[in-house]
Design a protein around this motif. Structure first.
Motif, short mmCIF file in Angstrom:
data_model
loop_
_atom_site.label_atom_id
_atom_site.label_comp_id
_atom_site.label_asym_id
_atom_site.label_seq_id
_atom_site.Cartn_x
_atom_site.Cartn_y
_atom_site.Cartn_z
N ILE A 1 -1.39 -17.95 -0.88
CA ILE A 1 -2.81 -17.94 -1.22
C ILE A 1 -3.61 -17.72 0.06
O ILE A 1 -3.49 -18.49 1.02
CB ILE A 1 -3.24 -19.26 -1.88
CG1 ILE A 1 -2.53 -19.43 -3.23
CG2 ILE A 1 -4.76 -19.29 -2.08
CD1 ILE A 1 -2.81 -20.77 -3.90
N LEU A 2 -4.42 -16.65 0.05
CA LEU A 2 -5.31 -16.39 1.18
C LEU A 2 -6.65 -17.03 0.90
O LEU A 2 -7.43 -16.55 0.08
CB LEU A 2 -5.49 -14.88 1.38
CG LEU A 2 -4.33 -14.09 1.97
CD1 LEU A 2 -4.74 -12.64 2.20
CD2 LEU A 2 -3.87 -14.71 3.28
N ALA A 3 -6.92 -18.14 1.55
CA ALA A 3 -8.18 -18.86 1.38
C ALA A 3 -9.02 -18.79 2.66
O ALA A 3 -9.91 -19.61 2.86
CB ALA A 3 -7.92 -20.31 1.00
N CYS A 4 -8.73 -17.81 3.49
CA CYS A 4 -9.51 -17.60 4.71
C CYS A 4 -10.75 -16.76 4.38
O CYS A 4 -10.99 -16.43 3.22
CB CYS A 4 -8.64 -16.91 5.76
SG CYS A 4 -7.68 -15.53 5.13
N GLU B 1 -6.34 -11.55 -7.62
CA GLU B 1 -4.96 -11.12 -7.37
C GLU B 1 -4.93 -9.91 -6.46
O GLU B 1 -5.55 -8.88 -6.73
CB GLU B 1 -4.25 -10.79 -8.68
CG GLU B 1 -2.78 -10.47 -8.45
CD GLU B 1 -1.96 -10.40 -9.73
OE1 GLU B 1 -0.77 -10.07 -9.64
OE2 GLU B 1 -2.52 -10.67 -10.81
N ILE B 2 -4.22 -10.04 -5.34
CA ILE B 2 -4.08 -8.95 -4.38
C ILE B 2 -2.79 -8.18 -4.66
O ILE B 2 -2.77 -6.95 -4.71
CB ILE B 2 -4.06 -9.50 -2.94
CG1 ILE B 2 -5.34 -10.30 -2.68
CG2 ILE B 2 -3.92 -8.37 -1.93
CD1 ILE B 2 -5.34 -11.06 -1.37
N ALA C 1 -5.99 -14.38 -3.67
CA ALA C 1 -7.12 -14.68 -2.80
C ALA C 1 -7.90 -15.84 -3.39
O ALA C 1 -8.04 -15.95 -4.61
CB ALA C 1 -8.02 -13.46 -2.65
N ALA C 2 -8.40 -16.69 -2.54
CA ALA C 2 -9.23 -17.82 -2.98
C ALA C 2 -10.39 -17.94 -2.00
O ALA C 2 -10.18 -18.07 -0.80
CB ALA C 2 -8.43 -19.11 -3.02
N ALA D 1 -0.67 -19.08 -9.05
CA ALA D 1 0.51 -19.01 -8.19
C ALA D 1 1.68 -19.80 -8.77
O ALA D 1 2.84 -19.42 -8.60
CB ALA D 1 0.17 -19.51 -6.80
N LEU D 2 1.38 -20.90 -9.45
CA LEU D 2 2.43 -21.78 -9.97
C LEU D 2 2.63 -21.63 -11.47
O LEU D 2 3.31 -22.45 -12.09
CB LEU D 2 2.11 -23.23 -9.62
CG LEU D 2 1.98 -23.49 -8.11
CD1 LEU D 2 1.49 -24.90 -7.85
CD2 LEU D 2 3.29 -23.24 -7.40
#
Length: 433
Positions: free
Chosen positions: A256-259, A394-395, A401-402, A428-429
């Motif tokens: 998960i990209l949360a940046c 969704e990438i 992405a978050a 994701a889960l």
């Protein structure tokens, strides 16, 4: 026995915290990686090295509303006492010299109608026109053409209503001036405030430093559950590895990209160029916070709305002494400039002096206020403009992405970030089939 999913969350702002906590609750083996030295992202507290009441400053003043259910539920799950953490009041816009619109307690729609009809600073015709406009928004399901701005949506309202209510709410919720702000997103915020049940339009003003609302409780909660929290670590590269992902050569099943959108675009440039380009094209609105010190002074209310103008940058002022615990922040005041691009261009020193002059003109002080600190968050939020195409969650398979910038109904708010983080963790889960 099936081993737990190894999941990496890159970014420890509110979206990343929400994703990590949610994934941990679902049984994943979580690693949270944050490039800064602390969690919290753009909603954090900064140690200044100064003496109280300025030993710790927030990098901006954040307001929640009662409709932000997911943010409040997350805080409670982490052990935060909401009664201690927030001053909660029905919606109230108090100005320096007069009381603005305030809503009584009760069911949101009834409360709104009662509050508007009771507000005698507007002529009766202006109050009726606002109620008629709100009724029209209700009948249309709080939808409008995607190309409309807030200014266009409310053009038929009297000037006093737009100046005293619409413009302050717009800049507070969207951090974008009404002339450029998305009317559809603004209507979504109004919908949730008016239809989410009793108290949904309440203002929640933080009594605690921002980091104590979420970042610090989350770090303690995660580490108590053996979550690997890595600070001061910037991820350099992502790559595919079978059915999972390599994060700087370390394998994870899900990612998960949360940046920030800028950082996510950098990491995804080779993996999904179209997504990266969409994330990279977002424009931003800054927020400037000017901290003033005036021992012995108080404002007429913990939060004031201010009339913005060419020589009046700030739209809101906060009396941190009234919000602080045991008076430890007495004499400290925060003046906030949202949608502050023009003032950033003029320089922080000049902006601070202009805010000080505004404060001296509009408010009474027990001692001469002085500037303590001027802080700017230059990428505070994306510019929430009409028809904006935000990147999807969704990438790629296994890569989500978050962040408050991904596709969704909310502007760049804490609630938008939290909801995005939780949604990414659920996806994701998600069990196959």
């Amino acid at each position: 026995m099936i081993p737990p999913t190894r999941l990496a969350v890159i970014g420890g702002g509110w979206a990343g915290i929400a994703a990590a906590v949610s994934a941990c609750q679902q049984g994943a083996q979580v690693t949270l990686i944050e490039m800064a030295g602390q969690l919290g992202g753009r909603a954090r507290s900064l140690a200044t090295g100064e003496t109280p009441p300025f030993a710790q400053l927030d990098n901006g003043q954040h307001i929640l509303i009662g409709a932000y259910s997911q943010s409040l539920a997350l805080m409670q799950a982490l052990g935060v006492d909401l009664g201690q953490a927030f001053l909660r009041t029905p919606l109230r816009l108090r100005y320096p010299r007069h009381e603005g619109l305030q809503l009584p307690a009760g069911a949101p729609l009834t409360s709104f109608a009662r509050g508007v009809l009771a507000y005698r600073n507007w002529p009766l015709l202006a109050r009726l026109r606002l109620l008629a406009a709100a009724g029209g928004w209700l009948l249309r399901g709080f939808h409008c053409p995607p190309t409309w701005t807030v200014q266009g949506l409310t053009a038929g309202l009297p000037e006093c209503v737009r100046q005293d209510l619409i413009e302050p709410l717009c800049v507070a919720a969207l951090n974008t001036p009404a002339a450029q702000a998305s009317a559809q997103t603004f209507l979504r915020v109004l919908h949730d405030a008016l239809f989410s049940g009793p108290g949904s339009a309440d203002l929640l003003l933080p009594r605690l430093p921002l980091s104590e609302l979420l970042a610090t409780p989350a770090q303690n909660w995660l580490q108590a559950r053996k979550t690997d929290v890595r600070l001061s670590q910037r991820v350099q590269q992502l790559s595919r590895s079978g059915s999972g992902w390599l994060v700087d050569k370390e394998y994870f099943d899900q990612l998960i990209l949360a940046c920030s959108a800028v950082e996510a675009a950098r990491l995804c440039a080779d993996i999904q160029p179209a997504w990266a380009a969409q994330a990279a094209q977002l424009r931003y609105e800054p927020i400037i916070t000017v901290y003033l010190h005036s021992p012995g002074s108080t404002l007429p209310a913990p939060m004031l709305a201010l009339q913005e103008g060419p020589l009046a940058p700030a739209q809101f002022a906060f009396d941190l002494g009234q919000l602080g615990q045991q008076g430890e922040r007495s004499g400290a005041f925060a003046f906030v400039i949202s949608g502050a691009a023009a003032w950033v261009d003029k320089g922080l020193a000049a902006t601070g002096e202009q805010v000080l002059a505004q404060a001296l003109r509009e408010l009474d002080w027990a001692s001469p206020p002085r500037i303590q600190r001027v802080l700017a968050e230059k990428r505070a939020t994306f510019a929430c403009t009409p028809g904006l195409q935000r990147p999807p969650r969704e990438i790629a398979p296994g890569l989500q992405a978050a962040g408050d910038y991904v596709q969704g109904p909310y502007p760049a708010t804490l609630e938008g970030a939290v909801r995005a983080g939780m949604a990414a963790a659920r996806q994701a889960l998600k069990k196959p089939g």
